[in-house]
Design an enzyme around this catalytic site. Structure first.
Site, PDB file in Angstrom:
ATOM      1  N   THR A  28       0.828  -1.202   0.000  1.00  0.00           N
ATOM      2  CA  THR A  28       0.000   0.000   0.000  1.00  0.00           C
ATOM      3  C   THR A  28       0.861   1.249   0.000  1.00  0.00           C
ATOM      4  O   THR A  28       1.999   1.247   0.490  1.00  0.00           O
ATOM      5  CB  THR A  28      -0.917   0.044   1.234  1.00  0.00           C
ATOM      6  N   CYS A  34       3.650  12.399  -5.927  1.00  0.00           N
ATOM      7  CA  CYS A  34       4.559  11.275  -6.162  1.00  0.00           C
ATOM      8  C   CYS A  34       3.956  10.287  -7.155  1.00  0.00           C
ATOM      9  O   CYS A  34       2.756  10.302  -7.424  1.00  0.00           O
ATOM     10  CB  CYS A  34       4.849  10.543  -4.858  1.00  0.00           C
ATOM     11  N   HIS A  51       7.959   4.171  -4.798  1.00  0.00           N
ATOM     12  CA  HIS A  51       7.245   5.424  -4.516  1.00  0.00           C
ATOM     13  C   HIS A  51       8.286   6.538  -4.625  1.00  0.00           C
ATOM     14  O   HIS A  51       9.114   6.693  -3.742  1.00  0.00           O
ATOM     15  CB  HIS A  51       6.657   5.345  -3.104  1.00  0.00           C
TER      16      HIS A  51
END
Length: 188
Positions: A28, A34, A51
């Site tokens: 997650t 981003c 990420h």
């Protein structure tokens, strides 16, 4: 195991990545400006998510691996290479990309630049995008099941946007004030 509640959640904050072969994991993350790339090899049943906050850097200025992973070029190379190192094959990679929202509404649309970068990078590497939800003006919550490739993406309401923005701002601040890691150690 079936259902979201039967999966072990692994949260990936800005500047990080995670790769696994476990069927019971859901990766997650929450994205503002981003971008996250979700990449897997469906045959080897290995996948992961990165990420990143900024499109690219030639040097990764902050030195350490984690610091450099905030840049898209370092984050993409690291994720792809780790999947390949664990038995994935480049020709089988399935790629989904999310994020890049202009959540701040400023004159420097960093989210859109991040989205442009990941599309350019994947095109240059000859790696097609299987699915995407990028740009716009919303933050997104991503839940990715790396061994099946299922991705659940939810746009967040404005009241929920404060959390990802605060996380991104805190991460940027920590990086800006962190000491530079050296590759050389001097002895007297």
């Amino acid at each position: 195991m079936t259902g979201l509640h039967r999966h072990v959640p692994v949260n990936v904050p800005p500047g990080e990545h995670y790769v696994t072969t476990r069927d019971d994991v859901v990766i997650t993350t929450v994205l503002g400006s981003c971008v996250a790339a979700c990449i897997r090899d469906p045959v080897a049943r290995i996948g992961g998510l990165n990420h990143f906050m900024l499109p690219s850097s030639e040097t990764g200025v902050w030195g350490g691996t984690t610091g450099s992973l905030r840049y898209g070029n370092f984050a993409m190379e690291r994720l792809v290479n780790e999947i390949l190192k664990r038995g994935g094959r480049r020709s089988r990679l399935e790629i989904k990309v999310f994020g890049g929202g202009d959540v701040l509404g400023g004159s420097a649309p960093i989210g859109h630049l991040n989205a442009d970068f990941v599309e350019w990078y994947l095109r240059a590497e000859g790696m097609p995008i299987a699915a995407s939800a990028m740009r716009g003006f919303s933050a997104r919550r991503v839940r990715y099941f790396p061994t099946t490739g299922k991705a659940l993406v939810r746009e967040l309401a404005m009241r929920d946007v404060r959390m990802p923005l605060a996380e991104e701002a805190a991460y940027r601040s920590a990086i800006d004030h962190a000491p530079v890691e050296a590759d050389i150690e001097l002895f007297n």
